[in-house]
Design a protein around this motif. Sequence first.
Motif, short mmCIF file in Angstrom:
data_model
loop_
_atom_site.label_atom_id
_atom_site.label_comp_id
_atom_site.label_asym_id
_atom_site.label_seq_id
_atom_site.Cartn_x
_atom_site.Cartn_y
_atom_site.Cartn_z
N TYR A 147 -4.72 -2.38 11.75
CA TYR A 147 -4.75 -1.63 10.48
C TYR A 147 -5.22 -2.26 9.55
O TYR A 147 -4.22 -3.01 9.29
CB TYR A 147 -3.09 -1.16 10.43
CG TYR A 147 -3.27 -0.27 9.15
CD1 TYR A 147 -3.44 1.29 9.70
CD2 TYR A 147 -2.74 -0.06 8.13
CE1 TYR A 147 -3.49 1.75 8.80
CE2 TYR A 147 -2.99 0.49 6.94
CZ TYR A 147 -3.98 1.58 7.57
OH TYR A 147 -3.06 3.12 6.63
N ARG A 149 -6.70 -2.17 5.95
CA ARG A 149 -6.20 -2.54 4.34
C ARG A 149 -7.82 -2.23 3.63
O ARG A 149 -8.36 -1.54 3.02
CB ARG A 149 -5.64 -2.71 3.94
CG ARG A 149 -3.94 -2.28 4.10
CD ARG A 149 -3.13 -3.02 3.57
NE ARG A 149 -1.46 -2.66 3.73
CZ ARG A 149 -1.23 -3.87 3.00
NH1 ARG A 149 -0.85 -3.73 2.16
NH2 ARG A 149 1.05 -3.16 3.58
N GLN A 161 0.17 -5.93 9.20
CA GLN A 161 -0.29 -4.46 8.83
C GLN A 161 -0.22 -3.32 9.53
O GLN A 161 0.61 -2.07 9.09
CB GLN A 161 -1.67 -4.30 7.72
CG GLN A 161 -1.20 -5.07 6.25
CD GLN A 161 -2.89 -5.11 6.43
OE1 GLN A 161 -3.41 -5.89 4.79
NE2 GLN A 161 -4.38 -4.83 6.54
N LYS A 162 -0.76 -3.70 10.61
CA LYS A 162 -0.74 -2.23 11.59
C LYS A 162 1.62 -2.38 12.28
O LYS A 162 1.93 -0.78 12.16
CB LYS A 162 -0.90 -2.75 12.46
CG LYS A 162 -1.07 -1.88 13.86
CD LYS A 162 0.48 -2.26 14.82
CE LYS A 162 0.05 -3.30 15.57
NZ LYS A 162 -0.84 -3.25 16.86
N HIS A 164 3.99 -3.02 10.12
CA HIS A 164 4.95 -2.99 9.20
C HIS A 164 4.01 -0.96 8.91
O HIS A 164 5.13 -0.36 8.22
CB HIS A 164 4.61 -3.07 7.48
CG HIS A 164 4.87 -4.76 7.93
ND1 HIS A 164 6.39 -4.67 8.38
CD2 HIS A 164 4.83 -5.67 7.93
CE1 HIS A 164 6.72 -6.01 7.94
NE2 HIS A 164 5.96 -6.72 7.78
N HIS A 165 3.12 -0.13 9.10
CA HIS A 165 2.79 0.33 8.63
C HIS A 165 3.32 1.42 10.01
O HIS A 165 4.20 2.59 9.86
CB HIS A 165 1.15 0.70 9.01
CG HIS A 165 0.79 2.26 9.03
ND1 HIS A 165 0.15 2.26 7.38
CD2 HIS A 165 -0.35 3.08 9.61
CE1 HIS A 165 -0.08 4.22 7.71
NE2 HIS A 165 -0.59 4.19 9.46
N ARG A 168 7.46 1.75 8.56
CA ARG A 168 7.59 2.98 7.30
C ARG A 168 7.16 4.34 8.32
O ARG A 168 7.77 4.82 7.98
CB ARG A 168 5.96 2.49 6.70
CG ARG A 168 6.16 1.65 6.17
CD ARG A 168 4.53 1.74 4.54
NE ARG A 168 5.35 0.34 3.96
CZ ARG A 168 4.66 -0.50 3.57
NH1 ARG A 168 3.38 -1.11 4.38
NH2 ARG A 168 4.23 -1.35 2.35
N LYS A 169 6.64 4.43 8.85
CA LYS A 169 6.64 5.55 9.74
C LYS A 169 8.04 5.66 10.55
O LYS A 169 8.24 7.22 10.20
CB LYS A 169 5.15 5.89 10.48
CG LYS A 169 4.10 6.00 9.66
CD LYS A 169 2.55 6.46 11.47
CE LYS A 169 1.83 7.17 9.89
NZ LYS A 169 0.67 7.00 10.73
N GLU A 323 -2.06 11.08 12.49
CA GLU A 323 -3.15 9.64 12.18
C GLU A 323 -3.83 9.21 12.76
O GLU A 323 -3.56 8.97 13.93
CB GLU A 323 -2.77 8.24 10.97
CG GLU A 323 -3.39 8.11 10.39
CD GLU A 323 -3.24 6.62 9.52
OE1 GLU A 323 -4.11 5.87 8.66
OE2 GLU A 323 -1.30 6.90 9.77
N ARG A 393 3.90 12.46 2.06
CA ARG A 393 2.96 11.55 2.83
C ARG A 393 3.65 10.09 2.16
O ARG A 393 3.01 9.03 2.60
CB ARG A 393 2.25 11.33 3.39
CG ARG A 393 1.62 12.02 5.16
CD ARG A 393 0.45 12.15 5.12
NE ARG A 393 0.19 10.96 6.42
CZ ARG A 393 -0.16 10.45 6.62
NH1 ARG A 393 -1.09 9.98 5.83
NH2 ARG A 393 -1.03 9.30 7.79
N LEU A 396 4.96 6.63 2.89
CA LEU A 396 4.23 5.33 3.49
C LEU A 396 3.30 4.77 2.46
O LEU A 396 3.20 3.19 3.14
CB LEU A 396 2.75 5.96 4.56
CG LEU A 396 3.73 6.92 5.66
CD1 LEU A 396 2.12 7.79 5.74
CD2 LEU A 396 4.13 6.72 6.48
N TYR A 397 3.50 4.63 1.28
CA TYR A 397 2.91 4.35 0.40
C TYR A 397 3.46 3.36 -1.30
O TYR A 397 2.88 2.63 -1.28
CB TYR A 397 1.19 4.90 0.11
CG TYR A 397 0.46 5.30 1.38
CD1 TYR A 397 -0.50 3.74 2.49
CD2 TYR A 397 0.42 6.78 1.24
CE1 TYR A 397 -0.87 4.63 2.97
CE2 TYR A 397 -0.09 7.14 3.08
CZ TYR A 397 -0.85 6.50 3.81
OH TYR A 397 -1.45 6.72 4.82
#
Length: 420
Positions: A147, A149, A161-162, A164-165, A168-169, A323, A393, A396-397
């Motif tokens: 993932y 950014r 990052q993948k 942790h992304h 979060r979901k 997504e 969403r 997620l951020y």
Amino acid sequence: MWSEAINQMLRQWMRKGALTLHLPDGTARSYGDGTAPQVTLRIHDDATLRRLALNPDLALGEAYMEGSLTVDGDDLHGLLELVLRNFGGGRRSWWNLPGRWLRKARRGLDQRNIAASSRRNVAHHYDLPPRLYDLFLDEDRQYSCAYFRDPGDGLEQAQLQKKHHIARKLRLEPGLRVLDIGCGWGGMALTLARDYGVQVTGVTLSEEQLKVAQRRAREEGLEDRVEFRLQDYRAVTETFDRIVSVGMFEHVGLPQFDPYFRAVHDLLAEDGVALVHTIGWAGPPGSTNPWIAKYIFPGGYIPSLSEVAPVIENNGLWLTDLECLRLHYALTLRHWYDRFTARLDEAREINDETFVRMWKFYLVASEQSFRFNRQDVFQFQISKRLDAVPITRDYLYRSGLVPRQAEVETLDRARDHAAE
């Protein structure tokens, strides 16, 4: 005869780019509009001409592996860009069509993937010598789409990052029970247990992956929070608060889509959340490329969205978020290719030149499929309840959902590794 068949095919379909083709009799022909990429291809014997004319989807990769077809400068990226830009979308000469129809008709049989065949298919790819994967994967051995950014992110950072992304979901909280279907070498399960305080059960059909995952859990002192099993997901019987599956659904096969999502439904708690991350096909249903099916992923199938969504619905599940990562996998694969080709001498110590050329072709063909064909990456967030996740969403951020110190420490480790 066969050179004329190739000539007819290329003159009919080559519209973008420039191809110079050198034939076994010493003659050369040019095709395309002269724009980039400009590629010179050499076919060294008549048998290869015949195979390319009759079954180009299989023969192109085989001929490159064998060396009976070569590309000046070994420009595989340029060659496969030309192929996909001009022959993507199912364009073929009339004599190739029966083979494509047959593959599509046989896909249910080829992908039935009962427990025994699933284990054989997994062993074909994932029980290769562990050193092979060390040549090109990140330190955590994430063998799926990263993932980014930013396109300039390094591989270690993008794979972190993948994870942790996805976390979060999943809306994780300490103490939750998580099932990791197709846990690979354990990186996702270990990250979730270590950084989020959850209890993880990871299942795999690869004996080599299981050994590595169990060793890593012991070394990190996480055996009390992570259990890895050599087990088919269809044999799991417990209930879990969360289910995650990354890069595994591609191996399920069309006939097993319904049993797969039935298992997700039955294994998921009533207020649970599941996240399925898979390569997908952004077009009508098709069939698996015969070269990929024979040499790389036997039994594998890239699903269309139109094939997955009805099965989710029919098993009483809500699709709470979808997504499409699109070019993220192309970026991932370029990192893998660059790492692999930087260590070709080590690769040749593991296996022979034919295997090395096969692996290069696999990595480049996969990357170019994400750039110039209809290949995509889908992340399906799924639940039993309509209100299992927030209605926007935004979550997620927001900062604070990942343990901040853990994220900083793991990012620092990734950057230190990249700098070495």
